[in-house]
Enzyme design. Structure first.
Site, mmCIF file in Angstrom:
data_model
loop_
_atom_site.group_PDB
_atom_site.id
_atom_site.type_symbol
_atom_site.label_atom_id
_atom_site.label_comp_id
_atom_site.label_asym_id
_atom_site.label_seq_id
_atom_site.Cartn_x
_atom_site.Cartn_y
_atom_site.Cartn_z
ATOM 1 N N ASP A 181 0.800 -1.214 0.000
ATOM 2 C CA ASP A 181 0.000 0.000 0.000
ATOM 3 C C ASP A 181 0.828 1.256 0.000
ATOM 4 O O ASP A 181 2.035 1.233 -0.104
ATOM 5 C CB ASP A 181 -1.095 0.014 1.067
ATOM 6 C CG ASP A 181 -0.726 -0.658 2.340
ATOM 7 O OD1 ASP A 181 0.078 -0.094 3.078
ATOM 8 O OD2 ASP A 181 -1.279 -1.763 2.578
ATOM 9 N N MET B 147 -3.213 8.382 12.316
ATOM 10 C CA MET B 147 -4.299 8.869 11.454
ATOM 11 C C MET B 147 -5.044 10.021 12.110
ATOM 12 O O MET B 147 -6.263 10.113 12.018
ATOM 13 C CB MET B 147 -5.278 7.721 11.121
ATOM 14 C CG MET B 147 -4.645 6.616 10.298
ATOM 15 S SD MET B 147 -5.670 5.158 10.138
ATOM 16 C CE MET B 147 -5.270 4.255 11.625
ATOM 17 N N LYS C 217 -4.210 2.470 0.024
ATOM 18 C CA LYS C 217 -5.370 3.017 0.719
ATOM 19 C C LYS C 217 -5.078 4.455 1.065
ATOM 20 O O LYS C 217 -4.011 4.788 1.533
ATOM 21 C CB LYS C 217 -5.576 2.274 2.024
ATOM 22 C CG LYS C 217 -6.193 0.933 1.870
ATOM 23 C CD LYS C 217 -6.557 0.446 3.235
ATOM 24 C CE LYS C 217 -6.391 -1.053 3.325
ATOM 25 N NZ LYS C 217 -6.146 -1.442 4.698
HETATM 26 N N1 SAH Z 1 0.638 -0.169 10.639
HETATM 27 C C1 SAH Z 1 1.176 1.176 10.620
HETATM 28 C C2 SAH Z 1 0.108 2.232 10.848
HETATM 29 C C3 SAH Z 1 -0.883 2.325 9.746
HETATM 30 S S1 SAH Z 1 -2.054 3.580 10.060
HETATM 31 C C4 SAH Z 1 2.267 1.279 11.689
HETATM 32 O O1 SAH Z 1 2.435 0.384 12.503
HETATM 33 O O2 SAH Z 1 2.975 2.293 11.684
HETATM 34 C C5 SAH Z 1 -1.421 4.916 9.136
HETATM 35 C C6 SAH Z 1 -0.946 6.012 10.035
HETATM 36 O O3 SAH Z 1 0.305 5.699 10.566
HETATM 37 C C7 SAH Z 1 -0.738 7.346 9.337
HETATM 38 O O4 SAH Z 1 -1.940 8.060 9.217
HETATM 39 C C8 SAH Z 1 0.225 8.026 10.274
HETATM 40 O O5 SAH Z 1 -0.443 8.560 11.382
HETATM 41 C C9 SAH Z 1 1.053 6.864 10.772
HETATM 42 N N2 SAH Z 1 2.306 6.732 10.007
HETATM 43 C C10 SAH Z 1 2.727 5.689 9.324
HETATM 44 N N3 SAH Z 1 3.953 5.906 8.799
HETATM 45 C C11 SAH Z 1 4.305 7.136 9.190
HETATM 46 C C12 SAH Z 1 5.459 7.948 8.990
HETATM 47 N N4 SAH Z 1 6.501 7.522 8.270
HETATM 48 N N5 SAH Z 1 5.471 9.179 9.539
HETATM 49 C C13 SAH Z 1 4.451 9.625 10.271
HETATM 50 N N6 SAH Z 1 3.344 8.899 10.489
HETATM 51 C C14 SAH Z 1 3.269 7.676 9.959
#
Ligand code: SAH
Length: 462
Positions: free
Chosen positions: A250, A385, A272
Site C-alpha cells: 500500500d 491517522m 489506501k
Molecule cells: N501499521 C502502521 C500504521 C498504519 S495507520 C504502523 O504500525 O505504523 C497509518 C498512520 O500511521 C498514518 O496516518 C500516520 O499517522 C502513521 N504513520 C505511518 N507511517 C508514518 C510515517 N513515516 N510518519 C508519520 N506517520 C506515519
C-alpha cells in the site's frame, strides 16, 4: 539508470586495444581473463604486454592506429595518452556501431568496465557510472568480504545438478524453491566448510527425497515494512521480500523499500488513502487467498507493523480459515520510528510512565475515543491517522481536563529524508497545521516528553 549492465561472451572474439602502456595492460589482463582474442595496436609495448606477446597470448599491430583496424572487432578499448586520438577512435567506433571504451573518459565511452568480484562462474559487477571509481572499489571491497570464497565452486556444483533437478521437478516454481532451500541450507553450509563430497551427497539426497507437493504450496508473508527508512527493515522481512512471487503493497510502503523486493515479483498496488479505499479490504483478503491457492508465495507488505492499525489480523483471519500457511513479520511501528527519529522518547522517568497508541480516524465527522483514559497524567498519547481530526482531538482532550499547555508534536513522513517535526501545544497545534502544508502520513505525539525534542533531535534529513 544510465547504463544497462550486461555480461558479454567475448571468448575467442577479437578485441582491439589501442595503446601499449600500463593502463592498456590492465585492460588487456581483464580481457584475457574473459578469454578474448586481444589485438594491441602500438608501435611499442610496455614490459607486461611485451611478455604476453612473447608468450603468444596476445597479438600486436606494430603501427599507429588506423580506422581499418576496427573491422570485425567485438569491442574497442582506447588507452592511449593522446586525447585527440582517443576521441577519434571513439568516433570511428561509434560510426561502425562498435562498443567502445576510452579509459578514464566516460563521455567518450559507449560502455564502461565495472569493478568486479570474481567467484567464477559467479561474477558481481559494481559500477558508479563513471562518477567515482574509488567509491565503486570501496563497495567492491565490502562485497568481497560478504561473498564466501566457495561461492564459485558452489555455483559449479549447482550447475552440474541442473539437469537432474530439471528431470525431477517439472515446474519452474518447484525448481526455484528447491534451489532456494538448498542454497540457503545445509548444502551451502557444507560447501562453505569445503566439504564438497558431503555437499554433493546432501544435494543428491535432497533431490531424491524432496516432497514435490510441498514445493508447490502457496504461502502468505504478512510483513511490516516499517515507517519508511529501508534501514529499519528486519532481516526476516528482507529475506521474505527476496523470495516472493507477488507483492501486494500500500501507499505507506516507500519506493526505496519496494526496490528491495525480488525484481521478478509481480507488484500489485492495493493502496489506501483515508476515506478512499482504492481496493476494498475484503477484496484484499480474498486476493491473498486466491494467489496463495495458485501456489504463489505472496508478500503482503504493509507500512509500520502489520498488527498496529494495519488490519493485519483481518487479512490473515481468512487465510487461517482456509488452512493456508502464513507468517507475520513485525515491523517498526510509526510511533517507535517517528519518536526515535524526532528525538522524543515515548516514556521517560521524569515525564511519562506509560504510552498509549490510538487511532484518530474520523467516523461520521467525529472522533470516538475514551477521552478520560487519554488525559491521565504521566502518559504519552500517540495518535495514528490523527491529522484530519486534529482539531476535535485537541479540543476534546482539553475539555476532558488536559492542560491547554500540554506539549504536542506532529511528525510528518517520519524516518524518511522528507521528515518534518512541528512542535507546539494541544492549543497551538491546530494553527500550526493551518500555517504549514502538512499532509499524511503524519503522527501526533502528545505529552510532556515532547519537550525533549529540542534537546534530543539528532536526525537531520537532507
Ligand atoms: N501499521 C502502521 C500504521 C498504519 S495507520 C504502523 O504500525 O505504523 C497509518 C498512520 O500511521 C498514518 O496516518 C500516520 O499517522 C502513521 N504513520 C505511518 N507511517 C508514518 C510515517 N513515516 N510518519 C508519520 N506517520 C506515519
Amino acid at each position: 539508470m544510465d547504463y544497462l549492465p550486461i555480461f558479454i561472451d567475448i571468448k575467442k572474439r577479437p578485441v582491439l586495444v589501442v595503446g601499449g602502456g600500463e593502463i592498456a595492460a590492465r585492460k588487456v589482463s581483464l580481457l584475457l581473463r574473459a578469454q578474448a582474442s586481444v589485438v594491441v595496436v602500438a608501435p611499442q609495448l610496455g614490459s607486461i604486454l611485451q611478455q604476453q606477446l612473447d608468450d603468444g597470448v596476445i597479438s600486436q599491430l606494430k603501427t599507429t592506429y588506423q580506422p581499418s583496424q576496427l573491422a570485425g572487432c567485438a569491442l574497442v578499448i582506447a588507452a592511449t595518452n593522446d586525447g585527440a586520438l582517443n576521441a577519434t577512435i571513439s568516433n570511428d567506433a561509434k560510426q561502425l556501431g562498435l562498443p567502445v571504451n576510452v579509459v578514464d573518459h566516460p563521455e567518450l565511452c559507449t560502455f564502461i568496465l565495472p569493478s568486479i568480484i570474481d567467484r567464477s562462474p559467479v561474477i558481481v559487477a559494481v559500477s558508479t557510472g563513471g562518477s567515482s571509481p574509488v567509491l565503486g572499489r570501496l563497495l567492491r571491497a565490502r562485497l568481497e568480504t560478504l561473498i564466501p570464497a566457495a561461492y564459485g565452486r558452489l555455483a559449479e556444483l549447482a550447475g552440474r545438478f541442473r539437469g537432474p533437478v530439471k528431470n525431477r521437478f517439472n515446474s519452474f516454481n518447484q525448481r526455484r524453491r528447491f534451489w532456494e532451500e538448498q542454497l540457503q541450507g545445509s548444502v551451502a553450509e557444507l560447501a562453505y566448510a569445503n566439504k564438497w563430497q558431503e555437499a554433493e551427497a546432501a544435494l543428491q539426497q535432497a533431490i531424491d527425497r524432496a516432497d514435490v507437493g510441498e514445493l508447490e504450496k502457496g504461502e502468505v508473508y504478512l510483513v511490516g515494512a516499517g515507517p519508511g527508512d529501508p534501514d529499519l527493515l528486519t532481516f526476516r522481512a528482507l529475506r521474505l521480500m527476496q523470495q516472493a512471487d507477488v507483492v501486494l503493497y500500500d501507499r505507506l510502503v516507500s519506493p526505496q523499500i519496494l526496490d528491495l523486493v525480488r525484481r521478478e515479483a509481480e507488484q500489485i498496488y492495493v493502496g489506501k488513502k483515508r476515506a478512499f479505499h482504492a481496493v476494498r479490504q475484503e477484496d484484499i483478503n480474498q486476493q491473498l487467498i486466491e494467489l496463495a491457492k495458485q501456489g504463489k508465495r505472496v508478500l503482503r507488505l504493509k507500512g509500520g507493523d502489520p498488527f498496529i492499525f494495519g488490519r493485519g489480523g483481518e487479512e490473515i483471519a481468512g487465510l487461517a480459515a482456509e488452512g493456508i500457511p502464513f507468517q507475520v513479520v513485525p515491523g517498526v511501528t510509526a510511533a517507535a520510528g517517528c519518536a526515535s527519529y524526532a528525538g522524543i522518547p515515548l516514556t521517560h522517568r521524569d515525564y511519562a510512565q506509560s504510552v498509549i497508541f490510538v487511532t484518530g480516524q474520523l467516523k461520521d465527522g467525529t472522533v470516538d475515543l475514551e477521552w478520560q483514559t487519554l488525559v491521565q497524567p504521566r502518559q504519552t498519547v500517540v495518535v495514528y491517522m490523527g491529522l484530519a481530526g486534529l482539531d476535535i482531538i485537541c479540543q476534546q482532550l482539553i475539555a476532558h481536563g488536559m492542560s491547554a499547555d500540554m506539549p504536542a508534536a506532529l511528525v510528518q513522513q517520519g524516518t524518511t529524508q522528507q521528515q518534518r517535526v512541528y512542535t507546539g501545544t494541544v492549543t497551538t497545534l491546530n494553527q500550526i497545521v493551518a500555517d504549514n502544508e502538512i499532509h499524511a502520513p503524519t503522527l501526533l505525539i502528545i505529552g510532556e516528553v515532547v519537550k525533549l525534542h529540542e534537546q534530543l533531535a539528532w536526525f537531520k534529513p537532507a
